[in-house]
Scaffold this motif. Structure first.
Motif, PDB file in Angstrom:
ATOM      1  N   GLU A  61      -3.708  10.269  -6.591  1.00  0.00           N
ATOM      2  CA  GLU A  61      -3.851   9.481  -7.811  1.00  0.00           C
ATOM      3  C   GLU A  61      -5.002   8.487  -7.725  1.00  0.00           C
ATOM      4  O   GLU A  61      -5.298   7.792  -8.693  1.00  0.00           O
ATOM      5  N   PHE A  62      -5.630   8.412  -6.578  1.00  0.00           N
ATOM      6  CA  PHE A  62      -6.721   7.466  -6.381  1.00  0.00           C
ATOM      7  C   PHE A  62      -8.001   8.223  -6.048  1.00  0.00           C
ATOM      8  O   PHE A  62      -8.587   8.056  -4.992  1.00  0.00           O
ATOM      9  N   GLN A  63      -8.411   9.061  -6.986  1.00  0.00           N
ATOM     10  CA  GLN A  63      -9.596   9.877  -6.770  1.00  0.00           C
ATOM     11  C   GLN A  63     -10.879   9.112  -7.049  1.00  0.00           C
ATOM     12  O   GLN A  63     -11.953   9.481  -6.567  1.00  0.00           O
ATOM     13  N   ASP A  64     -10.761   8.066  -7.857  1.00  0.00           N
ATOM     14  CA  ASP A  64     -11.948   7.271  -8.154  1.00  0.00           C
ATOM     15  C   ASP A  64     -12.504   6.672  -6.867  1.00  0.00           C
ATOM     16  O   ASP A  64     -11.766   6.082  -6.071  1.00  0.00           O
ATOM     17  N   ALA A  65     -13.791   6.831  -6.671  1.00  0.00           N
ATOM     18  CA  ALA A  65     -14.415   6.386  -5.417  1.00  0.00           C
ATOM     19  C   ALA A  65     -14.226   4.894  -5.192  1.00  0.00           C
ATOM     20  O   ALA A  65     -13.998   4.454  -4.063  1.00  0.00           O
ATOM     21  N   SER A  66     -14.314   4.111  -6.266  1.00  0.00           N
ATOM     22  CA  SER A  66     -14.182   2.661  -6.104  1.00  0.00           C
ATOM     23  C   SER A  66     -12.766   2.293  -5.697  1.00  0.00           C
ATOM     24  O   SER A  66     -12.549   1.385  -4.882  1.00  0.00           O
ATOM     25  N   TYR A  70       0.800  -1.222   0.000  1.00  0.00           N
ATOM     26  CA  TYR A  70       0.000   0.000   0.000  1.00  0.00           C
ATOM     27  C   TYR A  70       0.841   1.283   0.000  1.00  0.00           C
ATOM     28  O   TYR A  70       0.282   2.377   0.045  1.00  0.00           O
ATOM     29  N   GLY A  71       2.173   1.141  -0.043  1.00  0.00           N
ATOM     30  CA  GLY A  71       3.034   2.309   0.047  1.00  0.00           C
ATOM     31  C   GLY A  71       2.756   3.350  -1.021  1.00  0.00           C
ATOM     32  O   GLY A  71       2.718   4.560  -0.737  1.00  0.00           O
ATOM     33  N   TYR A  72       2.557   2.905  -2.250  1.00  0.00           N
ATOM     34  CA  TYR A  72       2.303   3.848  -3.333  1.00  0.00           C
ATOM     35  C   TYR A  72       0.987   4.581  -3.100  1.00  0.00           C
ATOM     36  O   TYR A  72       0.893   5.800  -3.280  1.00  0.00           O
ATOM     37  N   TYR A  73      -0.015   3.851  -2.688  1.00  0.00           N
ATOM     38  CA  TYR A  73      -1.314   4.471  -2.419  1.00  0.00           C
ATOM     39  C   TYR A  73      -1.222   5.464  -1.267  1.00  0.00           C
ATOM     40  O   TYR A  73      -1.741   6.584  -1.354  1.00  0.00           O
ATOM     41  N   LEU A  74      -0.553   5.085  -0.208  1.00  0.00           N
ATOM     42  CA  LEU A  74      -0.452   5.958   0.963  1.00  0.00           C
ATOM     43  C   LEU A  74       0.359   7.216   0.668  1.00  0.00           C
ATOM     44  O   LEU A  74       0.083   8.295   1.208  1.00  0.00           O
ATOM     45  N   ALA A  75       1.359   7.090  -0.233  1.00  0.00           N
ATOM     46  CA  ALA A  75       2.203   8.237  -0.568  1.00  0.00           C
ATOM     47  C   ALA A  75       1.596   9.117  -1.656  1.00  0.00           C
ATOM     48  O   ALA A  75       1.994  10.285  -1.802  1.00  0.00           O
ATOM     49  N   PHE A 111     -12.367   3.197  -2.058  1.00  0.00           N
ATOM     50  CA  PHE A 111     -13.083   2.222  -1.229  1.00  0.00           C
ATOM     51  C   PHE A 111     -12.294   0.927  -1.117  1.00  0.00           C
ATOM     52  O   PHE A 111     -12.147   0.368  -0.028  1.00  0.00           O
ATOM     53  N   ASN A 112     -11.759   0.450  -2.231  1.00  0.00           N
ATOM     54  CA  ASN A 112     -11.029  -0.825  -2.231  1.00  0.00           C
ATOM     55  C   ASN A 112      -9.813  -0.764  -1.306  1.00  0.00           C
ATOM     56  O   ASN A 112      -9.587  -1.673  -0.497  1.00  0.00           O
ATOM     57  N   PHE A 113      -9.030   0.290  -1.428  1.00  0.00           N
ATOM     58  CA  PHE A 113      -7.812   0.357  -0.634  1.00  0.00           C
ATOM     59  C   PHE A 113      -8.103   0.641   0.837  1.00  0.00           C
ATOM     60  O   PHE A 113      -7.444   0.100   1.724  1.00  0.00           O
ATOM     61  N   LYS A 114      -9.073   1.483   1.106  1.00  0.00           N
ATOM     62  CA  LYS A 114      -9.431   1.760   2.493  1.00  0.00           C
ATOM     63  C   LYS A 114     -10.025   0.522   3.157  1.00  0.00           C
ATOM     64  O   LYS A 114      -9.875   0.318   4.368  1.00  0.00           O
TER      65      LYS A 114
END
Length: 320
Positions: free
Chosen positions: A143-148, A134-139, A151-154
Motif C-alpha cells: 500500500e506504500f508504493q509511492d516513492a516518497s 509502523y505495524g501497518y506499514y510493515l504488514a 522513503f519516509n518510512f524507511k
C-alpha cells in the motif's frame, strides 16, 4: 519548554495505533530570533499565545468572544501573581510560562501513552512502539508504493529506533514515562540534545554530505516554485547564514554550527518571552504589569486564540 520549543522541531510522532501511520511534523527547535521575526512579520500574536498558554490550549480561544477572553485572562492574572501584591513581574511571568510549557509536554505524553503501551504494563518497549507506529506499514508494504512514502518510512523507522535507544538510559529496551517523554520531546532533556542536533542536520541536508550549505538552509524555509525573485526576508536569511550561521566560513554548517544555531547558549526562551510581554504591555514603564495593563493588551496574551482555561481555573494551583 521552548516554544519553540518552540520552536523548537526534530520529528515528533503523532501516529494512530489502529490506523495507518501519519506523517509527523518537522523539527521542534528553531532559531529563537527567526521565530520571533516570523511572528512579528505576520503581525500575529500566535507565538505569544502559545508561550503564555501552551500550544494545544491556544487553539481553543478561536471560539471565544473578546469579553470571554478578557474574563478568563483576568482570572489567569490571579494565578500568575504568586505574591498577590497586584503586580506581575518578569520573574512571575517567566515562572508561569515555564510551568505552562512543562504541563503541555507531560499532558501530551499522557494523551498518547495508552496508544503505545499495548500490554498495559505501564512501560513501552521498542517492539510496542514499532508495532503501534509502523505495524501497518510493515504488514502492508504494497500500500506504500509511492516513492516518497517508502522513503519516509524507511528513513523514520531506524531513526526512531536510534532515538529510542538514546532515551533508554538503563538499556533495558523499554521506556518508562520519563524516558518516553524524552523520546517524544527530546528538546526538553539535556542528554538528548545531540540527537536533536543530528536529526536537524539530517532533515536539512538534502545531498547527504553531512553538512548544510546555504541553498539547503534556504530550501528548508522557502520553496522557490514560481521562479520569481526571492522575497527580502530570504535575502536577509542568506546574509544571516553567511554572517552568523557559517561560523568557520567554509560555506556550510557542521553539527557544532547547527547546535549554535538552534540551541544558542545563554538564551532562555521563557525569560525572553516574559520580557517581551512585559515591555509591550508596561504602559507606565515601571517594569511591572498591573491587571489593567494586561487586559488593555489582552490580544497579545490570549486574543481570541488562547486556551480553554475554564479547565485550568478549576485545577489546584500546584498542578499548573
Amino acid at each position: 519548554m521552548d516554544v519553540f520549543s518552540c520552536a523548537l522541531a526534530v520529528l515528533l510522532c503523532t501516529f494512530v495505533v489502529s490506523g495507518k501511520p501519519m506523517v509527523r511534523k518537522e523539527r521542534v527547535l528553531y532559531d529563537p530570533e527567526v521565530a520571533r521575526q516570523a511572528h512579528e512579520d505576520n503581525k500575529s500574536f500566535q507565538y505569544d499565545h502559545e508561550a503564555f498558554l501552551g500550544k494545544d490550549e491556544a487553539k481553543t480561544f478561536d471560539q471565544l468572544t473578546p469579553e470571554e477572553s478578557k474574563d478568563r485572562l483576568s482570572k489567569i492574572v490571579d494565578r500568575i501573581d504568586t505574591d498577590a501584591n497586584g503586580f506581575i513581574t518578569t520573574t512571575e511571568l517567566k515562572a508561569w510560562i515555564k510551568r505552562t510549557q512543562k504541563r503541555y509536554v507531560y499532558e501530551n505524553v499522557a494523551k498518547v501513552w495508552t496508544d503505545y503501551d499495548l500490554n498495559k504494563d505501564n512501560q513501552i518497549s521498542w517492539d510496542e512502539y514499532k508495532q503501534a507506529t509502523y505495524g501497518y506499514y510493515l504488514a502492508n508494504p504494497e500500500e506504500f508504493q509511492d516513492a516518497s512514502d517508502q522513503f519516509n518510512f524507511k528513513k523514520m523507522l531506524p531513526r526512531d529506533e536510534r532515538r529510542f535507544h538514546a532515551v533508554d538510559l538503563n538499556n533495558d529496551n523499554v521506556a518508562d514515562k520519563e524516558e518516553f517523554t524524552a523520546f517524544l520531546h527530546p528538546e526538553e532533556f539535556d542528554h538528548m540534545k545531540d540527537i536533536v542536533v543530528l536529526e536537524t542536520l539530517e532533515d536539512i541536508d538534502r545531498n547527504g554530505d553531512g553538512h548544510v550549505d546555504e541553498d539547503e538552509y534556504i530550501a528548508d524555509m522557502f520553496a522557490h516554485e514560481d521562479g520569481g525573485p526571492e522575497p527580502d526576508w530570504i535575502k536577509t536569511e542568506r546574509e544571516q547564514f553567511s554572517d552568523f550561521r557559517d561560523l568557520n566560513k567554509d560555506g556550510k554548517m557542521d553539527l557544532d554550527e547547527i547546535r549554535h544555531w538552534i540551541m544558542p547558549q545563554d538564551y532562555d526562551h521563557a525569560q525572553a518571552e516574559a520580557r517581551h510581554l512585559l515591555n509591550e504591555s508596561d504602559q507606565d514603564k515601571d517594569q511591572m504589569l498591573t491587571r489593567e495593563e494586561i487586559l488593555e493588551n489582552w490580544n497579545m496574551f490570549v486574543g481570541s486564540q488562547a486556551t480553554n482555561y475554564g479547565e485550568d481555573l478549576t485545577r489546584n494551583h500546584d498542578e499548573l
